[in-house]
Design a protein around this motif. Structure first.
Motif, PDB file in Angstrom:
ATOM      1  N   PHE A   1     -15.178  66.249  67.118  1.00  0.00           N
ATOM      2  CA  PHE A   1     -15.338  66.333  68.564  1.00  0.00           C
ATOM      3  C   PHE A   1     -16.488  67.282  68.889  1.00  0.00           C
ATOM      4  O   PHE A   1     -16.672  68.297  68.211  1.00  0.00           O
ATOM      5  N   ILE A   2     -17.231  66.948  69.927  1.00  0.00           N
ATOM      6  CA  ILE A   2     -18.226  67.869  70.479  1.00  0.00           C
ATOM      7  C   ILE A   2     -17.822  68.120  71.928  1.00  0.00           C
ATOM      8  O   ILE A   2     -17.896  67.216  72.769  1.00  0.00           O
ATOM      9  N   PHE A   3     -17.343  69.335  72.197  1.00  0.00           N
ATOM     10  CA  PHE A   3     -16.893  69.690  73.535  1.00  0.00           C
ATOM     11  C   PHE A   3     -17.959  70.516  74.252  1.00  0.00           C
ATOM     12  O   PHE A   3     -18.589  71.393  73.649  1.00  0.00           O
ATOM     13  N   VAL A   4     -18.150  70.239  75.527  1.00  0.00           N
ATOM     14  CA  VAL A   4     -18.950  71.109  76.387  1.00  0.00           C
ATOM     15  C   VAL A   4     -18.033  72.219  76.878  1.00  0.00           C
ATOM     16  O   VAL A   4     -16.947  71.945  77.413  1.00  0.00           O
ATOM     17  N   VAL A   5     -18.449  73.475  76.667  1.00  0.00           N
ATOM     18  CA  VAL A   5     -17.584  74.611  76.984  1.00  0.00           C
ATOM     19  C   VAL A   5     -18.314  75.590  77.895  1.00  0.00           C
ATOM     20  O   VAL A   5     -19.540  75.577  78.019  1.00  0.00           O
ATOM     21  N   ASP A   6     -17.534  76.452  78.521  1.00  0.00           N
ATOM     22  CA  ASP A   6     -18.066  77.476  79.419  1.00  0.00           C
ATOM     23  C   ASP A   6     -17.211  78.725  79.246  1.00  0.00           C
ATOM     24  O   ASP A   6     -16.126  78.681  78.660  1.00  0.00           O
ATOM     25  N   GLY A   7     -17.707  79.846  79.763  1.00  0.00           N
ATOM     26  CA  GLY A   7     -16.948  81.087  79.644  1.00  0.00           C
ATOM     27  C   GLY A   7     -17.085  81.753  78.295  1.00  0.00           C
ATOM     28  O   GLY A   7     -16.292  82.636  77.944  1.00  0.00           O
ATOM     29  N   ILE A   8     -18.081  81.348  77.528  1.00  0.00           N
ATOM     30  CA  ILE A   8     -18.336  81.927  76.213  1.00  0.00           C
ATOM     31  C   ILE A   8     -19.825  81.798  75.935  1.00  0.00           C
ATOM     32  O   ILE A   8     -20.474  80.858  76.414  1.00  0.00           O
ATOM     33  N   THR A   9     -20.390  82.750  75.208  1.00  0.00           N
ATOM     34  CA  THR A   9     -21.789  82.680  74.797  1.00  0.00           C
ATOM     35  C   THR A   9     -21.878  82.966  73.304  1.00  0.00           C
ATOM     36  O   THR A   9     -20.906  83.424  72.679  1.00  0.00           O
ATOM     37  N   LEU A  10     -23.047  82.721  72.750  1.00  0.00           N
ATOM     38  CA  LEU A  10     -23.249  82.991  71.325  1.00  0.00           C
ATOM     39  C   LEU A  10     -23.182  84.481  71.020  1.00  0.00           C
ATOM     40  O   LEU A  10     -23.010  84.874  69.857  1.00  0.00           O
ATOM     41  N   ASP A  11     -23.328  85.317  72.051  1.00  0.00           N
ATOM     42  CA  ASP A  11     -23.248  86.766  71.856  1.00  0.00           C
ATOM     43  C   ASP A  11     -21.814  87.286  71.842  1.00  0.00           C
ATOM     44  O   ASP A  11     -21.590  88.464  71.551  1.00  0.00           O
ATOM     45  N   ASP A  12     -20.848  86.422  72.183  1.00  0.00           N
ATOM     46  CA  ASP A  12     -19.436  86.828  72.116  1.00  0.00           C
ATOM     47  C   ASP A  12     -18.973  86.731  70.663  1.00  0.00           C
ATOM     48  O   ASP A  12     -18.285  85.789  70.257  1.00  0.00           O
ATOM     49  N   HIS A  13     -19.376  87.721  69.868  1.00  0.00           N
ATOM     50  CA  HIS A  13     -19.185  87.615  68.421  1.00  0.00           C
ATOM     51  C   HIS A  13     -17.719  87.498  68.027  1.00  0.00           C
ATOM     52  O   HIS A  13     -17.373  86.733  67.117  1.00  0.00           O
ATOM     53  N   ALA A  14     -16.852  88.236  68.694  1.00  0.00           N
ATOM     54  CA  ALA A  14     -15.433  88.172  68.335  1.00  0.00           C
ATOM     55  C   ALA A  14     -14.874  86.775  68.583  1.00  0.00           C
ATOM     56  O   ALA A  14     -14.140  86.225  67.749  1.00  0.00           O
ATOM     57  N   ALA A  15     -15.238  86.186  69.738  1.00  0.00           N
ATOM     58  CA  ALA A  15     -14.745  84.850  70.066  1.00  0.00           C
ATOM     59  C   ALA A  15     -15.331  83.805  69.122  1.00  0.00           C
ATOM     60  O   ALA A  15     -14.618  82.923  68.626  1.00  0.00           O
ATOM     61  N   VAL A  16     -16.635  83.910  68.870  1.00  0.00           N
ATOM     62  CA  VAL A  16     -17.286  82.948  67.979  1.00  0.00           C
ATOM     63  C   VAL A  16     -16.692  83.034  66.577  1.00  0.00           C
ATOM     64  O   VAL A  16     -16.408  82.007  65.936  1.00  0.00           O
ATOM     65  N   ASN A  17     -16.474  84.256  66.097  1.00  0.00           N
ATOM     66  CA  ASN A  17     -15.903  84.422  64.753  1.00  0.00           C
ATOM     67  C   ASN A  17     -14.487  83.867  64.679  1.00  0.00           C
ATOM     68  O   ASN A  17     -14.092  83.265  63.669  1.00  0.00           O
ATOM     69  N   ALA A  18     -13.706  84.067  65.749  1.00  0.00           N
ATOM     70  CA  ALA A  18     -12.334  83.551  65.747  1.00  0.00           C
ATOM     71  C   ALA A  18     -12.333  82.024  65.669  1.00  0.00           C
ATOM     72  O   ALA A  18     -11.552  81.426  64.911  1.00  0.00           O
ATOM     73  N   LEU A  19     -13.208  81.387  66.438  1.00  0.00           N
ATOM     74  CA  LEU A  19     -13.282  79.924  66.416  1.00  0.00           C
ATOM     75  C   LEU A  19     -13.770  79.415  65.064  1.00  0.00           C
ATOM     76  O   LEU A  19     -13.285  78.399  64.549  1.00  0.00           O
ATOM     77  N   THR A  20     -14.728  80.143  64.485  1.00  0.00           N
ATOM     78  CA  THR A  20     -15.258  79.739  63.181  1.00  0.00           C
ATOM     79  C   THR A  20     -14.219  79.913  62.082  1.00  0.00           C
ATOM     80  O   THR A  20     -14.001  79.016  61.254  1.00  0.00           O
ATOM     81  N   ASP A  21     -13.548  81.071  62.080  1.00  0.00           N
ATOM     82  CA  ASP A  21     -12.599  81.370  61.009  1.00  0.00           C
ATOM     83  C   ASP A  21     -11.347  80.498  61.084  1.00  0.00           C
ATOM     84  O   ASP A  21     -10.837  80.044  60.049  1.00  0.00           O
ATOM     85  N   GLU A  22     -10.843  80.272  62.291  1.00  0.00           N
ATOM     86  CA  GLU A  22      -9.572  79.570  62.438  1.00  0.00           C
ATOM     87  C   GLU A  22      -9.716  78.054  62.557  1.00  0.00           C
ATOM     88  O   GLU A  22      -8.840  77.306  62.127  1.00  0.00           O
ATOM     89  N   LEU A  23     -10.820  77.606  63.162  1.00  0.00           N
ATOM     90  CA  LEU A  23     -10.980  76.168  63.409  1.00  0.00           C
ATOM     91  C   LEU A  23     -12.175  75.563  62.691  1.00  0.00           C
ATOM     92  O   LEU A  23     -12.392  74.349  62.785  1.00  0.00           O
ATOM     93  N   ASP A  24     -12.947  76.407  62.004  1.00  0.00           N
ATOM     94  CA  ASP A  24     -14.185  75.945  61.376  1.00  0.00           C
ATOM     95  C   ASP A  24     -15.097  75.303  62.419  1.00  0.00           C
ATOM     96  O   ASP A  24     -15.803  74.323  62.147  1.00  0.00           O
TER      97      ASP A  24
END
Length: 306
Positions: free
Chosen positions: A6-29
């Motif tokens: 899936f490719i989702f269009v998202v909002d409320g997050i940026t590439l600078d939100d390192h904690a959020a990006v890492n959580a999505l990467t680590d838990e959901l790949d």
């Protein structure tokens, strides 16, 4: 169970939100990207079907990053150059596929529309076609109907209710493509939430038995023929056709006193008329000298179709 990408269009997050990006990467790949200010999350999920898999992925992503809004699926539109790059083939090869020179009996998918002067396709449609010649990328993606349902879920938070809308399809004769258009519109009236909602929002198009009247025409029908059919009804109806996508609008026959209608030439087609509706959305239209007129009673509905 199959895995779906899936490719989702998202909002409320940026590439600078390192904690959020890492959580999505680590838990959901998941992979978060940004292009022209639009953030996208590419992620895979498993399930018996794409809708179930998407629901699971969305729930997990929202739990991980509560402030992130998952807006919709990205359609992932591709042109000839994109298809060539993704398959490792030349543009000439892709053009041959499009023109039906490489896979007898299985036509290349219909384009989704145009960007500038170039045709574009849904990658999910193209990839499914490529699977027949062993050139797909190996990923399963939502079908067109599944994508519609997933977007409905993201927008409304509940599964779509498949309402049985009673529709009277009045198919104008005289064009070979009109029956095909009518068959697609019948399917949309059963399965496409946007079309169902549009019919439900406009009770003025219902006849005495409560059926929504849809006049089906070809883009190449003469506008005068459609205007004459509208005059026979004496009330608003939905006029619908398919060009690069579905076009539908509540329209009534009218020659209002004191109005200055946009005059169509006698040979103008429905396609010509639709083009002028985009330029003059609030104007009345007329054709010829037979007092044939029509005016929109709602905003047009337009969406992609096969």
């Amino acid at each position: 169970m199959p895995d779906y990408e899936f490719i989702f269009v998202v909002d409320g997050i940026t590439l600078d939100d390192h904690a959020a990006v890492n959580a999505l990467t680590d838990e959901l790949d998941a992979v978060l990207s940004c292009s022209h200010g639009v953030h996208r999350m590419t992620v895979s999920g498993s399930g018996p079907d794409a809708v179930t898999a998407a629901g699971s992925v969305v729930a997990r992503a929202r739990a991980l990053v509560p402030g992130m809004r998952i807006l919709r699926l990205d359609p992932d539109l591709v042109g000839v150059s994109d298809i060539a790059e993704r398959t490792g083939r030349s543009r000439q090869n892709v053009t041959q596929w499009i023109h039906g020179q490489r896979r007898d009996g299985v036509p290349f998918p219909a384009p989704e529309g145009t960007v500038g002067r170039s045709l574009v396709w849904l990658w999910s449609d193209v990839n499914a076609w490529l699977r027949g010649i062993g050139l797909d990328d190996g990923e399963d993606r939502p079908t067109r109907d599944e994508a519609t349902e997933i977007n409905w879920l993201l927008r409304h938070g509940v599964p779509p209710v498949h309402v049985n809308v009673d529709v009277d399809f009045d198919v104008l004769p005289g064009r070979e493509d009109t029956q095909r258009i009518a068959a697609l519109l019948v399917e949309h009236a059963r399965m496409t939430p946007r079309f169902i909602e549009y019919l439900l929002r406009h009770p003025q198009v219902r006849d005495a038995r409560g059926r929504s009247t849809v006049v089906v025409c070809s883009p190449e029908h003469l506008a005068a023929d459609v205007f004459a059919r509208l005059r026979a009804y004496g009330r608003p109806v939905v006029v619908a056709t398919i060009t690069t996508g579905v076009f539908a609008q509540v329209i009534s026959a009218s020659r209002r006193p004191g109005s200055t209608p946009v005059e169509l030439p006698p040979g103008a087609t429905v396609r010509d008329w639709i083009g002028l509706i985009a330029l003059y959305p609030d104007r009345e239209f007329s054709v010829g000298s037979d007092d044939l007129g029509a005016i929109g009673e709602s905003d047009p509905l337009e969406f992609a179709s096969r």
